[in-house]
Design a protein around this motif. Sequence first.
Motif, PDB file in Angstrom:
ATOM      1  N   TRP A 125      70.552 -26.037  26.012  1.00  0.00           N
ATOM      2  CA  TRP A 125      69.856 -25.899  27.285  1.00  0.00           C
ATOM      3  C   TRP A 125      70.759 -26.291  28.451  1.00  0.00           C
ATOM      4  CZ3 TRP A 125      66.913 -23.338  30.071  1.00  0.00           C
ATOM      5  CH2 TRP A 125      66.260 -23.846  31.198  1.00  0.00           C
ATOM      6  N   GLU A 126      71.586 -27.327  28.276  1.00  0.00           N
ATOM      7  CA  GLU A 126      72.526 -27.701  29.338  1.00  0.00           C
ATOM      8  C   GLU A 126      73.509 -26.568  29.608  1.00  0.00           C
ATOM      9  OE1 GLU A 126      72.445 -30.365  31.371  1.00  0.00           O
ATOM     10  OE2 GLU A 126      70.523 -30.738  30.365  1.00  0.00           O
ATOM     11  N   ASP A 143      68.672 -16.885  23.149  1.00  0.00           N
ATOM     12  CA  ASP A 143      68.209 -16.375  21.863  1.00  0.00           C
ATOM     13  C   ASP A 143      67.588 -17.481  21.016  1.00  0.00           C
ATOM     14  OD1 ASP A 143      67.875 -14.371  19.905  1.00  0.00           O
ATOM     15  OD2 ASP A 143      69.715 -15.003  18.890  1.00  0.00           O
ATOM     16  N   GLU A 144      66.335 -17.288  20.619  1.00  0.00           N
ATOM     17  CA  GLU A 144      65.563 -18.204  19.779  1.00  0.00           C
ATOM     18  C   GLU A 144      65.223 -19.526  20.476  1.00  0.00           C
ATOM     19  OE1 GLU A 144      64.261 -17.048  17.258  1.00  0.00           O
ATOM     20  OE2 GLU A 144      65.583 -15.679  16.186  1.00  0.00           O
ATOM     21  N   ILE A 145      65.266 -19.551  21.806  1.00  0.00           N
ATOM     22  CA  ILE A 145      64.885 -20.775  22.500  1.00  0.00           C
ATOM     23  C   ILE A 145      63.415 -21.110  22.288  1.00  0.00           C
ATOM     24  CG2 ILE A 145      64.328 -19.632  24.690  1.00  0.00           C
ATOM     25  CD1 ILE A 145      65.414 -22.111  26.124  1.00  0.00           C
ATOM     26  N   ASN A 146      62.592 -20.082  22.028  1.00  0.00           N
ATOM     27  CA  ASN A 146      61.162 -20.345  21.830  1.00  0.00           C
ATOM     28  C   ASN A 146      60.895 -21.225  20.615  1.00  0.00           C
ATOM     29  OD1 ASN A 146      60.383 -18.907  24.071  1.00  0.00           O
ATOM     30  ND2 ASN A 146      60.077 -16.999  22.962  1.00  0.00           N
ATOM     31  N   ILE A 147      61.777 -21.178  19.627  1.00  0.00           N
ATOM     32  CA  ILE A 147      61.620 -22.058  18.465  1.00  0.00           C
ATOM     33  C   ILE A 147      61.854 -23.504  18.873  1.00  0.00           C
ATOM     34  CG2 ILE A 147      62.549 -22.646  16.199  1.00  0.00           C
ATOM     35  CD1 ILE A 147      63.081 -19.685  15.744  1.00  0.00           C
ATOM     36  N   ALA A 148      62.907 -23.731  19.677  1.00  0.00           N
ATOM     37  CA  ALA A 148      63.171 -25.087  20.166  1.00  0.00           C
ATOM     38  C   ALA A 148      62.022 -25.598  21.031  1.00  0.00           C
ATOM     39  CB  ALA A 148      64.479 -25.105  20.945  1.00  0.00           C
ATOM     40  N   LEU A 149      61.433 -24.703  21.821  1.00  0.00           N
ATOM     41  CA  LEU A 149      60.285 -25.099  22.644  1.00  0.00           C
ATOM     42  C   LEU A 149      59.044 -25.354  21.791  1.00  0.00           C
ATOM     43  CD1 LEU A 149      60.798 -22.568  25.567  1.00  0.00           C
ATOM     44  CD2 LEU A 149      60.982 -25.062  25.733  1.00  0.00           C
ATOM     45  N   ARG A 150      58.881 -24.547  20.755  1.00  0.00           N
ATOM     46  CA  ARG A 150      57.713 -24.707  19.882  1.00  0.00           C
ATOM     47  C   ARG A 150      57.688 -26.086  19.226  1.00  0.00           C
ATOM     48  NH1 ARG A 150      56.909 -21.655  14.039  1.00  0.00           N
ATOM     49  NH2 ARG A 150      54.898 -22.567  13.514  1.00  0.00           N
ATOM     50  N   TYR A 151      58.855 -26.562  18.795  1.00  0.00           N
ATOM     51  CA  TYR A 151      58.941 -27.868  18.130  1.00  0.00           C
ATOM     52  C   TYR A 151      59.120 -29.011  19.127  1.00  0.00           C
ATOM     53  CZ  TYR A 151      59.267 -25.484  13.635  1.00  0.00           C
ATOM     54  OH  TYR A 151      59.001 -24.720  12.521  1.00  0.00           O
ATOM     55  N   ASP A 152      59.041 -28.704  20.414  1.00  0.00           N
ATOM     56  CA  ASP A 152      59.182 -29.696  21.477  1.00  0.00           C
ATOM     57  C   ASP A 152      60.548 -30.376  21.465  1.00  0.00           C
ATOM     58  OD1 ASP A 152      56.576 -29.278  22.542  1.00  0.00           O
ATOM     59  OD2 ASP A 152      55.742 -30.513  20.947  1.00  0.00           O
ATOM     60  N   TYR A 153      61.558 -29.660  21.015  1.00  0.00           N
ATOM     61  CA  TYR A 153      62.927 -30.158  21.139  1.00  0.00           C
ATOM     62  C   TYR A 153      63.371 -30.087  22.598  1.00  0.00           C
ATOM     63  CZ  TYR A 153      63.204 -29.614  16.029  1.00  0.00           C
ATOM     64  OH  TYR A 153      62.995 -29.697  14.680  1.00  0.00           O
ATOM     65  N   LEU A 154      62.754 -29.173  23.334  1.00  0.00           N
ATOM     66  CA  LEU A 154      62.954 -29.052  24.772  1.00  0.00           C
ATOM     67  C   LEU A 154      61.605 -29.180  25.451  1.00  0.00           C
ATOM     68  CD1 LEU A 154      65.324 -25.935  24.880  1.00  0.00           C
ATOM     69  CD2 LEU A 154      66.005 -28.338  25.045  1.00  0.00           C
ATOM     70  N   ASP A 155      61.602 -29.694  26.671  1.00  0.00           N
ATOM     71  CA  ASP A 155      60.373 -29.852  27.441  1.00  0.00           C
ATOM     72  C   ASP A 155      60.077 -28.547  28.175  1.00  0.00           C
ATOM     73  OD1 ASP A 155      58.300 -30.539  29.108  1.00  0.00           O
ATOM     74  OD2 ASP A 155      59.324 -32.220  30.065  1.00  0.00           O
ATOM     75  N   ASP A 158      60.181 -28.718  31.941  1.00  0.00           N
ATOM     76  CA  ASP A 158      61.539 -28.785  32.473  1.00  0.00           C
ATOM     77  C   ASP A 158      62.145 -27.386  32.544  1.00  0.00           C
ATOM     78  OD1 ASP A 158      64.078 -30.006  33.261  1.00  0.00           O
ATOM     79  OD2 ASP A 158      64.748 -29.499  31.244  1.00  0.00           O
ATOM     80  N   VAL A 159      61.945 -26.605  31.493  1.00  0.00           N
ATOM     81  CA  VAL A 159      62.476 -25.241  31.450  1.00  0.00           C
ATOM     82  C   VAL A 159      61.838 -24.392  32.543  1.00  0.00           C
ATOM     83  CG1 VAL A 159      62.604 -23.123  30.064  1.00  0.00           C
ATOM     84  CG2 VAL A 159      63.079 -25.341  29.005  1.00  0.00           C
ATOM     85  N   LEU A 160      60.518 -24.444  32.675  1.00  0.00           N
ATOM     86  CA  LEU A 160      59.824 -23.633  33.676  1.00  0.00           C
ATOM     87  C   LEU A 160      60.187 -24.055  35.092  1.00  0.00           C
ATOM     88  CD1 LEU A 160      56.275 -23.335  32.069  1.00  0.00           C
ATOM     89  CD2 LEU A 160      58.088 -21.616  32.135  1.00  0.00           C
ATOM     90  N   SER A 161      60.306 -25.354  35.328  1.00  0.00           N
ATOM     91  CA  SER A 161      60.663 -25.845  36.646  1.00  0.00           C
ATOM     92  C   SER A 161      62.062 -25.379  37.037  1.00  0.00           C
ATOM     93  CB  SER A 161      60.600 -27.377  36.676  1.00  0.00           C
ATOM     94  OG  SER A 161      61.059 -27.874  37.917  1.00  0.00           O
ATOM     95  N   PHE A 162      62.989 -25.432  36.088  1.00  0.00           N
ATOM     96  CA  PHE A 162      64.348 -24.980  36.366  1.00  0.00           C
ATOM     97  C   PHE A 162      64.370 -23.492  36.703  1.00  0.00           C
ATOM     98  CE2 PHE A 162      68.275 -22.966  35.075  1.00  0.00           C
ATOM     99  CZ  PHE A 162      69.222 -23.722  35.760  1.00  0.00           C
ATOM    100  N   LEU A 163      63.681 -22.688  35.898  1.00  0.00           N
ATOM    101  CA  LEU A 163      63.673 -21.242  36.146  1.00  0.00           C
ATOM    102  C   LEU A 163      63.034 -20.913  37.498  1.00  0.00           C
ATOM    103  CD1 LEU A 163      62.682 -19.918  32.596  1.00  0.00           C
ATOM    104  CD2 LEU A 163      64.950 -19.857  33.668  1.00  0.00           C
ATOM    105  N   ALA A 164      62.050 -21.693  37.893  1.00  0.00           N
ATOM    106  CA  ALA A 164      61.347 -21.427  39.154  1.00  0.00           C
ATOM    107  C   ALA A 164      62.157 -21.863  40.372  1.00  0.00           C
ATOM    108  CB  ALA A 164      59.994 -22.132  39.151  1.00  0.00           C
TER     109      ALA A 164
END
Length: 213
Positions: A125-126, A143-155, A158-164
């Motif tokens: 993510w960094e 690619d496959e970031i949704n898996i990391a998000l699904r398991y809450d490895y990423l917040d 945080d991801v949505l705020s950054f993209l916005a």
Amino acid sequence: MTDANDISSQNDPDDLQRHAAKMAKKKAARDKIMASKEGEKGLIIVHTGAGKGKSSSGFGMILRCIAHGMPCAVVQFIKGAWDTGERRLIEANFSDLCQFHAMGEGFTWETQDKARDIAAARAGWEKAKELIRDPNIRFVLLDEINIALRYDYLDIEDVLSFLATEKPPLTHVCLTGRNAKDALIEAADLVTEMSLIKHPFRSGIKGQPGVEF
């Protein structure tokens, strides 16, 4: 076999005229719709669902960017250890236009180390943030970031705020992987769900080069 009546209909002047009029009407309606569309926007794109084709579609867009001479980048969150055809092709032929960062170490059941999986996801993510911030890069595939998000490895927040707030206005970002979070789907501009109807794995057939990787 083509029916004789079908051939007769295809050659009937009245039928051809009706078809031409119908298509002209459709074209006029389509042209009117297209005329109402204007401006450009960097899209947030989500490919999710249980069916095959999520990453494949993302890489298809990467190849489109390369063909248009648009700088782009790939960050792989899970399949980093795989020797994939996409990675071979891009690194060998298009590294001047597309950066490729394989940050994952395999699926969670392979590493069996949650702390390691979290560290790999966060490092990915960094790197993703660094690439997305670069205004010269027009398309970033996560690619496959949704898996990391699904398991809450990423917040997810945080991801949505950054993209916005930090994604440049004309940069496209594509996030792939099954079980996309509802909040991500809501925030996205384009969402496609791949449905699983049949898969050879269920019949005992392993992943095939050129199809799966």
